[in-house]
Each structure stands twice: as C-alpha cells, then as structure tokens.
Scaffold this motif. Sequence first.
Motif, PDB file in Angstrom:
ATOM      1  N   UNK A  69       0.810  -1.209   0.000  1.00 35.75           N
ATOM      2  CA  UNK A  69       0.000   0.000   0.000  1.00 35.75           C
ATOM      3  C   UNK A  69       0.849   1.268   0.000  1.00 35.75           C
ATOM      4  N   UNK A  70       2.163   1.128   0.050  1.00 33.80           N
ATOM      5  CA  UNK A  70       3.054   2.272  -0.026  1.00 33.80           C
ATOM      6  C   UNK A  70       3.046   3.168   1.190  1.00 33.80           C
ATOM      7  N   UNK A  71       2.596   2.655   2.342  1.00 30.69           N
ATOM      8  CA  UNK A  71       2.486   3.493   3.537  1.00 30.69           C
ATOM      9  C   UNK A  71       3.673   3.324   4.476  1.00 30.69           C
ATOM     10  N   UNK A  72       4.123   2.085   4.690  1.00 32.14           N
ATOM     11  CA  UNK A  72       5.212   1.818   5.625  1.00 32.14           C
ATOM     12  C   UNK A  72       6.460   1.286   4.928  1.00 32.14           C
ATOM     13  N   UNK A  73       6.535   1.519   3.644  1.00 33.29           N
ATOM     14  CA  UNK A  73       7.687   1.074   2.877  1.00 33.29           C
ATOM     15  C   UNK A  73       7.493   1.411   1.409  1.00 33.29           C
TER      16      UNK A  73
END
Length: 517
Positions: free
Chosen positions: A109-113
């Motif tokens: 989801x591109x939020x934590x990495x």
Amino acid sequence: MAQDDSIFIGASRKPDDSYQRAEQLLLRYGNRHGLVTGATGTGKTVTLQVLAEGFSNAGVPVFCADIKGDLSGIAMKGEAKDFLVARAEAVKLDPYVFEDFPVIFWDLFGEQGHPIRATVSEMGPLLLSRLMNLTAAQEGVLNIAFRIADEEGLLLLDMKDLQSLLANIAERAAEIGARYGNVTKPSVGAIQRSLLVLEQQGGNYFFGEPALRISDIMRTTRDGRGAVNVLAADKLMMNPRLYATFLLWLLSELFEELPEVGDPDKPKLVFFFDEAHLLFDDAPKVVVDRIEQVVRLIRSKGVGVYFVTQNPLDVPETVLAQLGNRVQHALRAYTPREQKAVKTAADTFRPNPDFDCAKTITQLGTGEALVSTLENKGVPSMVQRTLIRPPASRLGPLTPEERRKLINESPVAGQYDQTIDRESAFEMLQKKAAEVQKAQQEAQQANPGGGGWTMPDFGNGGGTGSGGRTPNGAPAPRPSNRQSVTEAAIKSVVRSVGSSLGRELVRGILGSLKKGF
C-alpha cells in the motif's frame, strides 16, 4: 558459536539441564528449506529474527513478512537487557555483540515502505483466479481474455486494463466463443464484480508499474552483508488472500527468473513465509500443486523457503516433506486436533533417545525449541532441545520516525514511489472504440439518407400532415382500402421490377451484370 559456513541458532540442552552443544544451520544446506512452528507467544518471531540476522551476516539477502511490526527492529542495534544477557551467557554466546542490519522496507500500500507492484500479465490467470476465487467456468473465460490480449497486442498492466478487456470480450462474445468456446456475459460479469471487490480491498495498489525487479530484493551491501527485505503486512493481513497470492507470485517470479545454480555454498536468497497457513487455506488442488512444484524445484535456483506457522498441520504433507531444517517451539495439546499436531511434529524429527519428543513439545518454555537441521550429506540431525540465542538487533518495532528515515535513505528510494501509467489495453481499446465511432459519423455525414432504398411517400389518402391530422388540426379521415388508378399503376411498375422481365430491364440499364440473379 557458529563458524563462517553456518548460522548459530542456540545451544542444546543436556540431560543434566546444562546447555553445551551448539546447534547450527549449515549454509550449504540453507536452500533445502525449513519450517518454524509453535503456538502464539513461544518465540517464533525471535527465531525468525535470529535466522535472518545469520543469513544477512553470511551475505545472503532475506525477504520476510512482518505481520505485527515487531520484525522491523532488526534495522536497529539491540540493547543490553538483563534477560538477553542472561540467555547469551546460557548459550555461551561470547562476545554478545549488538548490531543493526541493512533493511529495505516494502509495503503493497506504499504506507510503511516502498510500494510493491506487479502487472496483471505477470500475475497470470491462474493466480488471479485464485485471488478472486473464481469458478472453473469463470477461470476459463479469464484464460481466454489473456489469450486475446496476447493475440491482439494488448498490454495488461493494471486493473482498468483487465476490466476494459473483459468489457470488450462481452461485446464480442459470439465471435470469440466461435473460436475458443462459450463466453457468456454472466461469467464476464461475475469476473468484473470480483475485480471490483479486489479493487476495494487494495488490489489497485498492487497492480501496475513500475513492477518490482527481483534484483532489488537480492542486494548486498559494500561490506558483503545481505539486505533484509521486510514487508509490512499488518494491513495486508486484512485481506489474507491477497497476501498469500502476492507471496506465491513472488516465489513464482524467483523460480522463473533466476538461473540454475545447483547446490551453492550458500543460498542466493532466503524467503520467510509467515502465517504460512494462509497460503494453503481453501486453495484448490492446482494451486497446491503449483506451490509444491515451486518449493521442490526452486532449491536448484539457490533459494531457500522457510514457512513460519503455528501448527505443522497447516502445511500439506507433500510440501512438508521438502523442508529439511526444522525449529519446533511449544505446542498446546488440549484438543484432539492439537494432540494430532503434536504427534505429527514429533514424528517428523529424527528421534533422540534422551527424551520423549512428543512429551517435550508440550513442555518447552518461551525461547526453547526442538531443533533439527541437515548435517553432512544432507542427513537430518538428531533432534535437540535447544535454547535459542538472543538477537543482536532490537527486539520490538521501530518508531514511525525511524522507519521514515530508513525509507528515505534506502538504496531503492525514488524508484517505485511514483506510479507509471503508460499506454496499455485500456487506452488502446478506447482508441479503437473512438476510431469506430468516428468512421460511423463520417459515413452518416457522407450519406445522410442512410445509403439504402426508401419507399416513396404516397400520402395517407387524405392530404394530412404529420400525426394523421389535417392542416387545420382536425382528425384525418380513415384512408379507403380502394386504390386510385394512379396508385395501382405505380404499384404495378414496382412489382414489375421484381419480376424476371423487370430484372432484365434493370441489367440492361446498368450494363454491369452479365449473368442473371
């Protein structure tokens, strides 16, 4: 302590309750796969962290899923806490050195990495059918869709490409069905509805470009350590089918892209599959067969696969037989199924005459495990009751600020952060539809009458205007069934054109046909 050709796992327990013998995993058998099992809270995550550290220090890249966020601490140095120091002394880990490890964070989801993406074409119809839980008939239609895309040069990159292709196939169902078999609009509609559900669950984040390059998860640092790729999976676990399908896709990509290397001195990559039962839950036989095939053959590519799960029964026997290195933490045995799991776990080990394996599994403390690894000539070692060594990195998660700093300093920073939307099936089909519409409009403008024969207006027998009324608005009289002399003559001429004599007359006038109709 471990040597350069092995990873120190911990110290085995002697009959007098002292720990003396070092239990190690030989690197040359690291690609023979493994299994880490145990009930919640028994130490599986710490074992995974210890193994990941060992492989990284040996120059082997690692890919692992971080279900609870605890594994992210591997990016920071550990701290000398009393229980860690005591365990280091118990297993004779001297010196006990704290260090951080080179970590690359990933997140679908591109939020934590960094975002991880794959194209629809790379996923393929088999895995997509598994992901959307399609029926056999619907899977057949999806296979036809991929075949049509290949034949017509339509790139399937993201979800809107597949959706537009399916809509196009529904319009051409009769034509396509004559070539490949029945394609029904209800089947296409069911697939489109499944795609909508997948999109709402986050599938639109995963499908697209730039797609993940396998080389980016197989990096090593300048000092020779392997990168530890940590997939943030806490949010991903809300959709376990997407999680399992993604990891199976990644295994398949590794299998297809990496060259054969036989039995190297150490693995090229080690892959940890946490919550492994999600891969097999409700999986059709064709998917389980695919997993077994990949696990069995990927060893020759230099890739080791380690399944991490609570219960050994979560893994099918055909896959379980491929796993040579095993770490079994404590299991509970209160229900018949749990008792069966304990017996299954005990039966998979090479027996040790010093203790009852099945009984010991239920008595292991936190941080203890039964360990059996492959020794010389690939023979499983005798199972040992082992105290797992403490990790060198931090126990527990990173702070959001620490994670963000590491993401910004990552060797792949900026390479995957922005989505690329190049011309593919969606744009190409839109362009074709626009060209067809334009051609139709031009044809209508060139021949406003429609280009066909029109019947002459013989009136309505009463001199009425439109709507069957006279010019003054009064209702028109009902037309008589009797024909006027003029009408009869005209109709006679029309009928004569349809007769043999009339056709000969037309041919004579046109002068273009030499044979009769």
